[in-house]
Design an enzyme around this catalytic site. Structure first.
Site, PDB file in Angstrom:
ATOM      1  N   GLY A  72       9.454 -68.252 -13.749  1.00 52.26           N
ATOM      2  CA  GLY A  72       8.060 -67.962 -14.094  1.00 52.26           C
ATOM      3  C   GLY A  72       7.953 -66.550 -14.640  1.00 52.26           C
ATOM      4  N   GLY A  82       4.758 -64.994 -15.461  1.00 51.04           N
ATOM      5  CA  GLY A  82       3.389 -64.491 -15.434  1.00 51.04           C
ATOM      6  C   GLY A  82       3.375 -63.069 -14.899  1.00 51.04           C
ATOM      7  N   ALA A 134       3.288 -61.948 -11.899  1.00 50.31           N
ATOM      8  CA  ALA A 134       4.227 -61.730 -10.801  1.00 50.31           C
ATOM      9  C   ALA A 134       5.669 -61.825 -11.296  1.00 50.31           C
ATOM     10  CB  ALA A 134       3.962 -62.740  -9.684  1.00 50.31           C
ATOM     11  N   HIS A 193     -14.393 -72.655  -9.193  1.00 56.48           N
ATOM     12  CA  HIS A 193     -15.158 -71.610  -9.869  1.00 56.48           C
ATOM     13  C   HIS A 193     -16.483 -72.182 -10.359  1.00 56.48           C
ATOM     14  CE1 HIS A 193     -16.183 -68.313 -12.479  1.00 56.48           C
ATOM     15  NE2 HIS A 193     -15.160 -67.630 -12.037  1.00 56.48           N
ATOM     16  N   SER A 226     -16.953 -66.405 -17.951  1.00 61.47           N
ATOM     17  CA  SER A 226     -16.838 -65.301 -16.996  1.00 61.47           C
ATOM     18  C   SER A 226     -17.999 -65.276 -16.005  1.00 61.47           C
ATOM     19  CB  SER A 226     -16.786 -63.969 -17.723  1.00 61.47           C
ATOM     20  OG  SER A 226     -16.900 -62.931 -16.779  1.00 61.47           O
ATOM     21  N   ARG A 265     -18.395 -67.316  -5.089  1.00 63.95           N
ATOM     22  CA  ARG A 265     -17.998 -68.494  -5.858  1.00 63.95           C
ATOM     23  C   ARG A 265     -18.146 -69.805  -5.093  1.00 63.95           C
ATOM     24  NH1 ARG A 265     -12.506 -66.136  -8.817  1.00 63.95           N
ATOM     25  NH2 ARG A 265     -13.637 -64.764 -10.226  1.00 63.95           N
ATOM     26  N   HIS A 276     -10.038 -73.747 -10.036  1.00 69.40           N
ATOM     27  CA  HIS A 276      -9.669 -72.524 -10.721  1.00 69.40           C
ATOM     28  C   HIS A 276      -8.394 -71.887 -10.161  1.00 69.40           C
ATOM     29  CE1 HIS A 276     -10.105 -68.881 -12.920  1.00 69.40           C
ATOM     30  NE2 HIS A 276     -10.361 -68.146 -11.885  1.00 69.40           N
ATOM     31  N   ARG A 301     -10.310 -66.501  -2.512  1.00 69.47           N
ATOM     32  CA  ARG A 301      -9.897 -65.285  -3.205  1.00 69.47           C
ATOM     33  C   ARG A 301     -11.105 -64.614  -3.845  1.00 69.47           C
ATOM     34  NH1 ARG A 301      -9.093 -64.026  -8.217  1.00 69.47           N
ATOM     35  NH2 ARG A 301      -9.013 -66.141  -9.058  1.00 69.47           N
ATOM     36  N   LEU A 308      -4.964 -60.857 -10.240  1.00 70.08           N
ATOM     37  CA  LEU A 308      -4.111 -59.999 -11.058  1.00 70.08           C
ATOM     38  C   LEU A 308      -3.487 -58.922 -10.177  1.00 70.08           C
ATOM     39  CD1 LEU A 308      -6.340 -59.579 -14.249  1.00 70.08           C
ATOM     40  CD2 LEU A 308      -4.729 -61.373 -13.662  1.00 70.08           C
TER      41      LEU A 308
END
Lengths: 246, 641, 220
Positions: free
Chosen positions: B47, B49, B51, B273, B291, B337, B408, B442, B448
């Site tokens: 991966g 991304g 991370a 979300h 957003s 959310r 999400h 979260r 991020l």
């Protein structure tokens, strides 16, 4: 909507490839272009045919994975839009649509509409970075950056690396892609120490990959889904010429 | 589905003592690897991304011999790139009372007290280094006229700790990590394998020693061995078919690792979300997030009357129900959310939803435009409005937006200790793929932060402690051959079925089932129904799936089929986990567990633990509980009224 | 210089040399409006520049060498970049639609080629007099006036086409040179485009005025 698709089919890198015609019926105007191809593919799979291979991932216009030349225009005629964000309501019922892969020698076709864009990664490897190992950075506020510079840097940094610029360029040049990264880093204080070596290394790598030269036709920026401005190329040229003077 | 309860599980790596000293202590206690030896130590990172990309780059910088894998054609395309809002960091550049402790506190509380305190505190500590690192790399964060970084308050936080780069923060941070990664590729410390999909984990002598991958272009099955394996393969939201994830996001890597012995923690914790563009038809392939910042000025409403099909402009003020403002007067349209999502679902369930299928609510900017003027609204949200119009063909300046919740993020993932090591020694899991820091919910702009904290700062230190004992020598050939054979036979099996339904049609059906029965609201009945239906569907899949083409070429149908097969198994575990956790917490809402006002009711007495599931080939998973203790943040019930 | 960017810089610099030459050449041509004497004196003065410090025709020869080298380098760079572009796209599109007008794409290479062919004719006509009614041993002004005599209207026509082509070439070329040499940016784009158009327009008008005046009998 009912559509006729003329799609480039090529089973592998060594196959010559050809255009194949498909009919797609009952297309909803609210479908995205890729969803329309999904519908075609679902049918082809069930019929035992090979579905049309195409690259895609995020389907929200940011990953840069999708891209095809639609009716002669990279990502289609809708401006500032990736293929995945293009919707069928922009096409006429009964229309014939030609779909081709990006065409450039440094982007060899892998299969159908899938091309190999690893040349872009190698251009970045040549110098598209700031050499700063993790953990070595000073406090973020130690170097203020003019807002205008940060904003212009962002405008260049927004490049998604899709390759539409190369596909649209009559010379098959990767100048807009390369210039976007050079400009992004060249506008920021953090990018200064390596500014000239970066420009030289990246431009030389672009050449080594076999991309054509820029003739400033502006085709690239016209199809760029993120609207990367053409003056990035001027900045790249400037940095490159300076680097060669030294 | 049956399960048994096994022994308790504990994190043994977090040091004792004051929470603010634990990470320092751990770093000091971690064994160091002699620089000359690093070259001889091989690490696989799957991966690329935030991370995985940052981890591979940093390990390369440290001198390890790294192999990095991704399924996309370039590491720059990982789905972290799509994150819009921003990244939290406890810099307190505004002097508005933020601190490491406050970020820690907010994250634990926002996670509904289901995260580990030590981990979260470390995340808040490291957050400040991330911003420094990103700025040094040339990430063009938004700035103010004085040249300093701009921040904003996000997701209902009371301090402005969110750094951002327009609506493309994820992209800019990922490109920073990607560039660092490519720098290491050029330096020869990282070998990059794009268009390669991990299909199994090699475990030999009790250690993770490598992976089996398929070259997606040639179809070749390859073996890659190493001294440690890092999974950074993201979340599994695509189990619902429709989600805000990229089409390629899948659970295969972590699921295969789970099958090899890594415990899967809290699989039922999914984040829905609230502000996504609703489904427009059966062909829908993914959902697009709008957003969250839109809720700062947009007002959410539905018609008061059921089945009111008048155009929104024709519905008079007194026949509109601004339900969030009505139910939550204190927070109004800015409730977290999970709460906003569930409220939307409730009004739609009442038959008051709008748009196709009645699955949508209005997000109206009429009042904002009247109050601030069209120009001001355009300046703030212009690009989002454009995106909305591009997708829906409707102009939000004239007609209210329609939004609906969508899957999400998944807070669950492979269980890891403080060192981010799974229950298989030598297997490390970072980013969204692990379960560690967000508890049951979260906070916005924290994904991020966690991905980069794990990749740049935490893993590179903790993995050294493990690798100091290496290199671990030759890998047992039998273990490698067994894993390879398993992969090959599975591919052959998929191709041999030759049925009549496409992998996507199964995936859609599974996703629908999960959304209906294990989505925003879960009940014992719905979960039991899902647990009954999933095995039936899986059986049909293995008897009737149609995979065209061969294994020795680029075959996107085959790729898809393999991923869907794993989603079935994961879906079952998710439902089981959701069934066993009879409380409501964070993103997991059990209808049976709510207070008189219909709000989520936690059951701290019985569920203040992590549920870590051990795979069983016999289909009887073993539940290991990791008790959660809160020394610093007192457990309270969340309230937004 | 071997890189594609290097070649572009070569094109920009040599192009600038040629634009400079054209401007001077144009100014010289306009002398015809002041009479044959004035024109012939100008032609003579070119050959006696810096005399007696430099020998007869030496400065002009140096300038001519610079010009020829520029032309050769410009063409060499253009040809090798065109070849590079062809290699970069071995398989053509079935359908291709320009999104930027397609102006530069079509005008530059095709136009450049037309101009090169014309220059050969032009030298044979007015410099060496090979295809001029007055021949080589004649006064420059006589050659010019005889060359564009109304009876030779087709020569004027060729000239007109070529000059317009030069104008079109430069409209993109001058701007492109600014871009290639890195002097362009968003703020300056408008001004630079205007400069390029102005230079082209001045040259077209300046070069067309004498032959048209001769063909239509204004200058005899």
């Amino acid at each position: 909507m009912n559509l006729t698709l003329k799609v480039w089919r090529q089973s592998g890198p060594t196959d010559a490839g050809r255009m194949v015609t498909y009919k797609v019926e009952d297309v909803s105007p609210d479908m995205s272009f890729l969803e329309m191809l999904d519908v075609l593919n679902e049918r082809l799979i069930v019929e035992g045919d090979d579905p049309v291979a195409f690259d895609h991932d995020c389907r929200e216009g940011i990953c840069g994975m999708c891209g095809m030349v639609i009716n002669g225009v990279a990502h289609g005629e809708q401006r500032a839009t990736t293929t995945c964000q293009l919707h069928m309501r922009h096409f006429e019922d009964g229309a014939t649509i030609t779909i081709e892969p990006w065409r450039a020698a440094p982007f060899p076709v892998v299969k159908d509409l899938v091309v190999d864009r690893s040349a872009f990664d190698r251009i970045i490897q040549a110098g598209g970075f700031v050499s700063v190992p993790a953990g070595s950075a000073p406090d973020a506020h130690s170097v203020p950056v003019r807002k205008e510079d940060a904003d212009s840097a962002f405008d260049a940094a927004t490049c998604i690396g899709c390759g539409a610029c190369v596909a649209a360029c009559p010379n098959g040049s990767a100048s807009l892609f390369t210039a976007a990264k050079i400009t992004h880093l060249s506008l920021l204080p953090q990018g200064q120490p390596e500014r000239l070596t970066r420009a030289k290394a990246m431009v030389d790598q672009m050449d080594a990959e076999g991309f054509g030269g820029c003739t400033n036709t502006g085709e690239c920026t016209a199809v760029c889904p993120k609207g990367i401005p053409l003056d990035t190329i001027a900045r790249m040229n400037s940095d490159y010429l300076q680097a060669n003077k030294k | 589905m049956k399960f048994v309860e096994g022994s308790e599980i504990r994190d043994t790596r977090a040091p004792e003592g004051p929470i603010e000293e634990r990470w320092e202590k751990r770093k000091f206690a971690a064994k160091l690897v002699n620089p000359a030896n690093k070259r001889k130590l091989n690490v696989i990172v799957v991966g690329t991304g935030l991370a995985g990309g940052s981890a591979a780059a940093t390990l390369g910088e440290l001198g390890y011999n790294v192999k990095s894998f991704c399924y996309q054609d370039s590491p720059r395309r990982a789905h972290s790139i799509a994150a819009q809002g921003g990244i939290n960091a406890a810099k307190n550049y505004r002097g508005d009372g933020d601190s490491i402790y406050r970020l820690f506190y907010d994250t634990v509380k926002g996670g509904d007290f289901r995260a580990r305190e030590s981990n979260v505190y470390r995340l808040a500590q490291v957050s400040v280094n991330i911003i420094d690192q990103a700025v040094a790399q040339g990430v063009p964060f938004a700035r103010e006229y004085g040249g300093l970084l701009d921040t904003r308050s996000f997701g209902g936080a009371q301090v402005s700790r969110t750094f951002y780069a327009r609506g493309q923060t994820g992209q800019q941070l990922l490109l920073g990590a990607y560039q660092a990664l490519e720098r290491q590729v050029a330096a020869g410390t990282v070998q990059m394998f794009t268009r390669h999909e991990m299909l199994d984990l090699i475990v030999a002598d009790g250690r993770a020693r490598g992976i089996i991958v398929r070259d997606m272009v040639t179809g070749e099955i390859e073996r890659h061995v190493a001294d440690a394996v890092v999974l950074a393969t993201g979340g599994y939201g695509n189990v619902f078919f429709l989600s805000t994830n990229a089409k390629g996001c899948n659970t295969t890597a972590i699921w295969r690792a789970h099958e090899r012995g890594a415990y899967f923690a809290n699989p039922c914790y999914t984040q829905i979300h609230p502000t996504c563009i609703p489904v427009s038809g059966e062909y829908q392939s993914k959902l697009t997030l709008m957003s969250e910042s839109l809720r700062n000025d947009g007002r959410v409403w539905v018609p008061l009357r059921k089945g009111d099909d008048r155009a929104p402009g024709d519905i008079p003020e007194d026949e509109r129900d601004y339900y969030l403002e009505r139910i939550y007067p204190a927070f109004g349209n800015l409730v977290p959310r999970d709460i906003a999502s569930r409220a939307a679902k409730n009004v739609c369930d009442e038959g008051r939803g709008v748009g196709p299928g009645g699955l949508g609510v209005y997000l109206d900017f009429r009042d904002a435009i009247n109050r601030l003027g069209r120009d001001a609204v355009e300046k703030k949200y212009g690009n989002l409005f454009e995106m909305y119009e591009r997708i829906t063909g409707e102009n939000p300046y004239d007609v209210p937006m329609r939004i609906y919740p969508a899957v999400h993020y998944t807070m669950g993932g492979l269980w890891v200790d403080y060192d981010l090591q799974s229950t298989i020694p030598g297997l490390f899991v970072i980013g969204e793929a692990n379960f560690s820091d967000h508890g049951a919910n979260r906070l916005g702009a924290s994904a991020l932060m966690q991905g980069l904290a794990d990749g740049y700062f935490v893993l590179p230190t903790t993995i050294g402690d493990y690798l100091a004992a290496g290199p671990f020598g030759e890998v047992d050939e039998e273990a490698v051959a067994e894993a390879e054979l398993k992969v090959r036979s599975r591919i052959e099996r998929l191709l041999a079925v030759n049925g009549t339904r496409t992998p996507d049609s199964f995936h859609r059906e599974l996703g629908r089932l999960m959304w209906d029965h294990c989505g925003m609201e879960r009940t014992e009945e719905s979960l039991r129904k899902a647990l009954e239906r999933i095995p039936e569907l899986r059986k049909e899949f293995w008897e009737n799936v149609k995979v065209s083409g061969t294994a020795e070429e680029l075959n996107q149908v085959l790729e898809k089929a393999g991923r869907v097969a794993d989603f079935f198994d994961l879906a079952e575990l998710m439902c089981l986990d959701a069934l066993v956790r009879t409380e409501s917490c964070g993103g997991h809402f059990r209808a049976e567990s709510q207070d008189a006002d219909g709000e989520a009711l936690r059951d701290d007495e019985h569920f203040a633990h992590v549920s870590a599931w051990e795979y069983s080939p016999e289909g009887v998973p073993v539940l290991h509980k990791e008790p959660l203790e809160y020394e610093y943040v007192k457990m309270t019930q969340r309230s937004y009224k | 210089m071997a890189s594609s960017n290097g070649k572009k810089a070569v094109m920009a610099v040599t192009g600038a040399v040629m634009v400079g030459f054209l401007l001077l050449h144009m100014l010289g041509n306009l002398k015809i409006f002041l009479g044959r004497e004035s024109f012939n004196e100008y032609a003579h003065a070119l050959r006696t520049l810096l005399e007696p410090i430099a020998p007869y025709r030496s400065v002009l020869t140096v300038l001519e060498i610079i010009l020829v080298v520029s032309v050769v380098l410009h063409m060499w760079a253009a040809i090798s970049l065109a070849r590079r572009a062809r290699q970069a796209r071995p398989v053509k599109y079935v359908a291709k639609k320009s999104q930027a007008g397609g102006y530069a794409t079509h005008i530059m290479r095709f136009g450049g080629l037309t101009i090169a062919l014309y220059v050969v004719w032009h030298l044979l006509d007015l410099t060496f007099g090979v295809v001029n009614p007055k021949g080589f041993d004649s006064a420059p002004a006589d050659r010019m006036i005889a060359g564009f005599d109304p009876s030779r209207w087709w020569v004027t026509l060729i000239y007109l086409v070529a000059v317009v082509m030069v104008g079109l070439h430069l409209r993109h070329g001058v701007w492109s040179a600014f871009q290639t040499l890195g002097w362009a940016n968003r703020a300056r784009y408008k001004a630079l485009r205007a400069t390029a158009s102005l230079v082209s327009a001045v040259l077209v008008v300046g070069f067309l005025a004498p032959p048209l005046a001769i063909t239509f009998g204004v200058v005899k």
